[in-house]
Write an enzyme that holds these catalytic residues in place. Structure first.
Site, PDB file in Angstrom:
ATOM      1  CG  HIS A   8     -31.720  13.125 -23.115  1.00  0.00           C
ATOM      2  ND1 HIS A   8     -30.601  13.785 -22.674  1.00  0.00           N
ATOM      3  CD2 HIS A   8     -32.624  13.226 -22.111  1.00  0.00           C
ATOM      4  CE1 HIS A   8     -30.803  14.248 -21.454  1.00  0.00           C
ATOM      5  NE2 HIS A   8     -32.031  13.914 -21.094  1.00  0.00           N
ATOM      6  CG  HIS A  14     -29.963  15.504 -26.855  1.00  0.00           C
ATOM      7  ND1 HIS A  14     -29.601  14.554 -27.784  1.00  0.00           N
ATOM      8  CD2 HIS A  14     -29.396  15.102 -25.681  1.00  0.00           C
ATOM      9  CE1 HIS A  14     -28.870  13.617 -27.205  1.00  0.00           C
ATOM     10  NE2 HIS A  14     -28.713  13.937 -25.922  1.00  0.00           N
ATOM     11  CG  ASP A  51     -27.082  14.916 -22.179  1.00  0.00           C
ATOM     12  OD1 ASP A  51     -28.145  14.905 -22.814  1.00  0.00           O
ATOM     13  OD2 ASP A  51     -26.288  13.963 -22.149  1.00  0.00           O
ATOM     14  CG  HIS A  95     -28.785  13.244 -18.600  1.00  0.00           C
ATOM     15  ND1 HIS A  95     -29.926  12.496 -18.745  1.00  0.00           N
ATOM     16  CD2 HIS A  95     -27.836  12.612 -19.363  1.00  0.00           C
ATOM     17  CE1 HIS A  95     -29.704  11.478 -19.550  1.00  0.00           C
ATOM     18  NE2 HIS A  95     -28.439  11.524 -19.931  1.00  0.00           N
ATOM     19  CG  HIS A 143     -23.260  11.179 -19.707  1.00  0.00           C
ATOM     20  ND1 HIS A 143     -22.760  10.241 -20.574  1.00  0.00           N
ATOM     21  CD2 HIS A 143     -24.134  11.940 -20.439  1.00  0.00           C
ATOM     22  CE1 HIS A 143     -23.303  10.418 -21.769  1.00  0.00           C
ATOM     23  NE2 HIS A 143     -24.128  11.437 -21.716  1.00  0.00           N
ATOM     24  CD  GLU A 176     -24.895  13.183 -25.225  1.00  0.00           C
ATOM     25  OE1 GLU A 176     -24.018  12.574 -24.586  1.00  0.00           O
ATOM     26  OE2 GLU A 176     -26.123  12.989 -25.061  1.00  0.00           O
TER      27      GLU A 176
END
Length: 203
Positions: A46, A50, A52, A56, A145, A157
């Site tokens: 991360h 990257h 997710d 995650h 998240h 992100e």
């Protein structure tokens, strides 16, 4: 057609507090008398730009290799956001944007849990941000998240949107193929056709 590389350079990108810094180790060196240069790298999945995967933060969620590639390739919208993305603001963004939405916040996590819930209800294909994370509040970070990953929305992100005007583009954001991983580095690119059309048939 203009191409924008919206990927941070991995080794100089900031890392999330507590995560390890990426490192490159030179195993063999032409300058040192070897026949070739050979390196290894070590990095958190991360770090930098990257993706997710739902795994995650969702037990049993999709890993990075299970995220449908069609979520990561297609029309998208880049929008500058300068204040908290609350539920009303999120609704406004959903009304005028493609299902792949990239938020330019100048590196500030500005998404609230209420805003995340609106994005989840809208069934975004992908949500991206130019910050190291999404949540405007440390106390809501895991909640934000979970809301998005629970809705199956891949989170892109650590983008570099500094040179990209707001508008419509065609995105490719393909992660490294790391079987079973909760995330992976991405090389993200935006395409801006001269005629302004961003549908798949124009590429």
């Amino acid at each position: 057609m203009r191409i924008y590389d919206i990927t941070q350079e991995l080794f100089s990108a900031p890392v999330y507090p507590g995560d390890p810094w990426p490192e490159r180790t030179l195993l063999t060196s032409i300058a040192g008398g070897d026949d070739y240069n050979l390196s290894t790298i070590s990095a958190c999945c991360h770090t930098g730009t990257h993706l997710d995967a739902p795994l995650h933060c969702i037990p049993g969620g999709k890993s990075i290799t299970d995220v449908p590639l069609e979520n990561l390739i297609g029309p998208c919208t880049v929008v500058t956001v300068q204040s908290l993305v609350t539920a009303p603001r999120a609704k406004t963004l959903c009304e005028g944007c493609a299902n792949r939405l990239l938020l330019r916040t100048h590196g500030r996590p500005l998404l609230t849990a209420e805003g995340a819930s609106v994005f989840a209800e809208h069934h975004l294909t992908l949500l991206g941000i130019d910050a190291i994370s999404l949540s405007a509040s440390e106390g809501e970070e895991l909640q934000v998240h979970r809301i998005l990953c629970g809705a199956g929305i891949p989170l892109l992100e650590g983008l570099d949107l500094a040179q990209v005007p707001d508008g419509s583009y065609f995105l490719t954001a393909l992660p490294m193929k790391l079987d079973g991983s909760d995330g992976a580095p991405v090389r993200a690119v935006l395409f801006s056709p001269e005629n302004g059309r961003t549908d798949e048939n124009n590429f």
